[in-house]
Write a protein that holds these residues in place. Structure first.
Motif, PDB file in Angstrom:
ATOM      1  N   GLU A 103      -5.779  -5.343   2.159  1.00 32.88           N
ATOM      2  CA  GLU A 103      -4.871  -4.697   3.602  1.00 32.88           C
ATOM      3  C   GLU A 103      -4.810  -5.882   3.915  1.00 32.88           C
ATOM      4  OE1 GLU A 103      -6.512  -1.009   5.405  1.00 32.88           O
ATOM      5  OE2 GLU A 103      -7.158   0.045   3.932  1.00 32.88           O
ATOM      6  N   TYR A 104      -3.145  -5.767   4.595  1.00 32.34           N
ATOM      7  CA  TYR A 104      -3.169  -6.362   5.738  1.00 32.34           C
ATOM      8  C   TYR A 104      -2.564  -6.624   6.154  1.00 32.34           C
ATOM      9  CZ  TYR A 104       0.800  -9.235   3.308  1.00 32.34           C
ATOM     10  OH  TYR A 104       1.944  -9.621   3.183  1.00 32.34           O
TER      11      TYR A 104
ATOM     12  N   TYR B 283      -7.581  -8.238   8.710  1.00 34.23           N
ATOM     13  CA  TYR B 283      -6.863  -8.351  10.045  1.00 34.23           C
ATOM     14  C   TYR B 283      -7.640  -8.834  10.683  1.00 34.23           C
ATOM     15  CZ  TYR B 283      -4.998  -3.601   7.696  1.00 34.23           C
ATOM     16  OH  TYR B 283      -4.690  -3.074   7.120  1.00 34.23           O
TER      17      TYR B 283
ATOM     18  N   SER C 231      -4.424   0.281  15.049  1.00 38.49           N
ATOM     19  CA  SER C 231      -2.917   0.619  15.011  1.00 38.49           C
ATOM     20  C   SER C 231      -3.031   2.490  16.281  1.00 38.49           C
ATOM     21  CB  SER C 231      -3.498   1.990  13.973  1.00 38.49           C
ATOM     22  OG  SER C 231      -4.425   2.006  13.290  1.00 38.49           O
TER      23      SER C 231
ATOM     24  N   GLN D 253      -9.961   5.879  -0.871  1.00 31.48           N
ATOM     25  CA  GLN D 253     -10.910   5.777   0.015  1.00 31.48           C
ATOM     26  C   GLN D 253     -11.327   6.653   1.070  1.00 31.48           C
ATOM     27  OE1 GLN D 253      -7.345   2.349   1.450  1.00 31.48           O
ATOM     28  NE2 GLN D 253      -8.573   3.478   2.962  1.00 31.48           N
TER      29      GLN D 253
ATOM     30  N   ASP E 252     -10.236  -6.799   4.218  1.00 32.78           N
ATOM     31  CA  ASP E 252      -9.197  -5.815   4.314  1.00 32.78           C
ATOM     32  C   ASP E 252      -8.575  -6.427   5.883  1.00 32.78           C
ATOM     33  OD1 ASP E 252      -8.792  -3.668   3.284  1.00 32.78           O
ATOM     34  OD2 ASP E 252     -10.009  -2.091   4.554  1.00 32.78           O
TER      35      ASP E 252
ATOM     36  N   VAL F 230       1.720   4.790   0.198  1.00 30.78           N
ATOM     37  CA  VAL F 230       1.426   6.020   0.903  1.00 30.78           C
ATOM     38  C   VAL F 230       1.593   7.232   0.959  1.00 30.78           C
ATOM     39  CG1 VAL F 230       1.038   7.057   3.652  1.00 30.78           C
ATOM     40  CG2 VAL F 230       1.371   4.583   3.341  1.00 30.78           C
TER      41      VAL F 230
ATOM     42  N   THR G 246     -13.244   1.444   0.670  1.00 30.92           N
ATOM     43  CA  THR G 246     -12.965   0.830   1.732  1.00 30.92           C
ATOM     44  C   THR G 246     -13.881   0.170   3.579  1.00 30.92           C
ATOM     45  OG1 THR G 246     -11.251   1.054   1.244  1.00 30.92           O
ATOM     46  CG2 THR G 246     -10.901   1.030   2.670  1.00 30.92           C
TER      47      THR G 246
ATOM     48  N   SER H 261       0.261  -1.299  -0.070  1.00 30.11           N
ATOM     49  CA  SER H 261      -0.218  -0.143  -0.420  1.00 30.11           C
ATOM     50  C   SER H 261       0.486   1.276   0.139  1.00 30.11           C
ATOM     51  CB  SER H 261      -0.958  -0.286   1.180  1.00 30.11           C
ATOM     52  OG  SER H 261      -1.488  -1.785   1.580  1.00 30.11           O
TER      53      SER H 261
ATOM     54  N   TRP I 194       0.263  -3.497   4.667  1.00 33.26           N
ATOM     55  CA  TRP I 194      -0.248  -1.499   4.679  1.00 33.26           C
ATOM     56  C   TRP I 194       0.676  -1.640   5.992  1.00 33.26           C
ATOM     57  CZ3 TRP I 194      -4.706   1.129   3.180  1.00 33.26           C
ATOM     58  CH2 TRP I 194      -4.562   2.219   4.443  1.00 33.26           C
ATOM     59  N   LYS I 195       1.734  -1.068   5.514  1.00 33.08           N
ATOM     60  CA  LYS I 195       1.782   0.118   4.532  1.00 33.08           C
ATOM     61  C   LYS I 195       3.294   0.378   3.962  1.00 33.08           C
ATOM     62  CE  LYS I 195      -0.348   3.782   7.453  1.00 33.08           C
ATOM     63  NZ  LYS I 195      -1.401   4.906   7.875  1.00 33.08           N
TER      64      LYS I 195
ATOM     65  N   TRP J 205      -6.078  -5.209  13.503  1.00 28.95           N
ATOM     66  CA  TRP J 205      -6.558  -4.181  12.656  1.00 28.95           C
ATOM     67  C   TRP J 205      -5.869  -2.244  14.027  1.00 28.95           C
ATOM     68  CZ3 TRP J 205      -9.415  -7.545  15.017  1.00 28.95           C
ATOM     69  CH2 TRP J 205     -10.187  -7.075  16.455  1.00 28.95           C
TER      70      TRP J 205
END
Length: 305
Positions: free
Chosen positions: A247-248, A207, A263, A103, A205, A30, A153, A28, A298-299, A261
């Motif tokens: 994503e993962y 997670y 963060s 997104q 995604d 950024v 998303t 991903s 990610w990411k 998930w």
């Protein structure tokens, strides 16, 4: 960051060693405040990646605000139309394929899955705003020959409450864009998305919680994948579409497999072993499956220096 680059190199090398047809091995990518450079893209190709996700953003004030603000000069360069164009062109120059993944960011990081409106009037405003956001980038994806386009998303309540809008939106996107389509559903949402058969990939995604241990072993993490693995295979078989992890990822913290998930910046101990074991288990247990198309880490911060 040098250690992180080594970890990513090992991860993506493991992705390549399945002996099956090529998988999507993505990062991903950024957005930055500046144009991306050949040197930044070269760091991705050096990982043996074959894809990058480019992510234009739209912004909403709160969960009940219907209007999306996007493609403005107040956004970072890489989040708006001109920057996304430059990123895609630079990635394509070095033979990296692209997933364009528009997104929404809700102020203060509110979860987009809870986005809902209180009135029909506001729903219509949101739908028109979201359609304009997505079609702008679908047109760009078509012009730039982007390989995969993601129509949204983690928007569970929006999808559940307005199914006709999404059917119509998919049709409009298909009239503009001829590449592969997906939607990035949250790990606890993807089984309820009604339109997978209209897309090319079941986007997840990924997670998934796989262990509550502070430092899970590879064996423990692989065991934790079993119910999710069975669930993904059932859905893939039922709609005849492969699973793509849009994503993962795992952080190098204690209990990294419990709530992947998360963060936040809470004071959690660093744990490189947990992170490595969780990646190892994923690449042995999930990545080789024939119903699994690949994944986007990610990411990857292009401006990490």
């Amino acid at each position: 960051m040098y250690k992180l680059s080594i970890l990513f190199s090992v991860i993506i090398a493991m992705q390549a060693c399945t002996g099956q047809s090529p998988k999507i091995k993505g990062v991903s990518y950024v957005a930055s405040g500046d144009a991306t450079t050949e040197a930044q893209v070269a760091k991705v190709t050096a990982l043996n990646a074959n894809y990058a996700a480019v992510m234009p953003f739209g912004f909403i004030r709160d969960l009940n605000t219907p209007e999306i603000v996007f493609n403005t000069e107040r956004q970072w360069y890489g989040e708006r139309l001109d920057g996304v164009t430059q990123y895609v062109e630079k990635l394509h120059e070095q033979d990296l394929k692209v997933m364009m993944k528009p997104q929404i960011w809700i102020w203060r990081g509110e979860f987009t899955g809870y986005l809902t409106m209180d009135s029909e009037e506001d729903w219509i405003i949101l739908e028109e705003s979201y359609k304009a956001f997505i079609l702008l980038y679908a047109e760009l994806a078509s012009e730039l020959n982007v390989e995969i386009f993601c129509i949204g998303t983690e928007l569970e309540l929006f999808i559940v409450q307005r199914p006709k809008f999404w059917d119509d939106l998919i049709s409009e996107v298909k009239s503009i864009y001829r590449g592969k389509l997906t939607y990035a559903a949250n790990w606890d949402e993807y089984t309820r998305v009604p339109f997978w058969s209209d897309l090319d990939y079941i986007g997840v995604d990924g997670y998934f919680p796989v262990s509550e241990e502070q430092t899970p072993t590879v064996a423990v993490a692989k065991k934790g994948w079993q119910p999710w693995k069975a669930e993904m295979k059932r859905l893939s078989d039922s709609v005849n579409r492969p699973i793509l992890f849009t994503e993962y990822g795992y952080r190098n913290i204690d209990y990294a497999g419990k709530e992947p998930w998360k963060s936040d910046r809470s004071d959690i101990g660093h744990n490189n072993v947990a992170q490595v074991n969780l990646y190892h288990a994923f690449f042995e247990e999930i990545h080789p499956e024939p119903w699994f198309a690949g994944s986007f880490i990610w990411k990857w911060f292009i401006d990490h220096e």
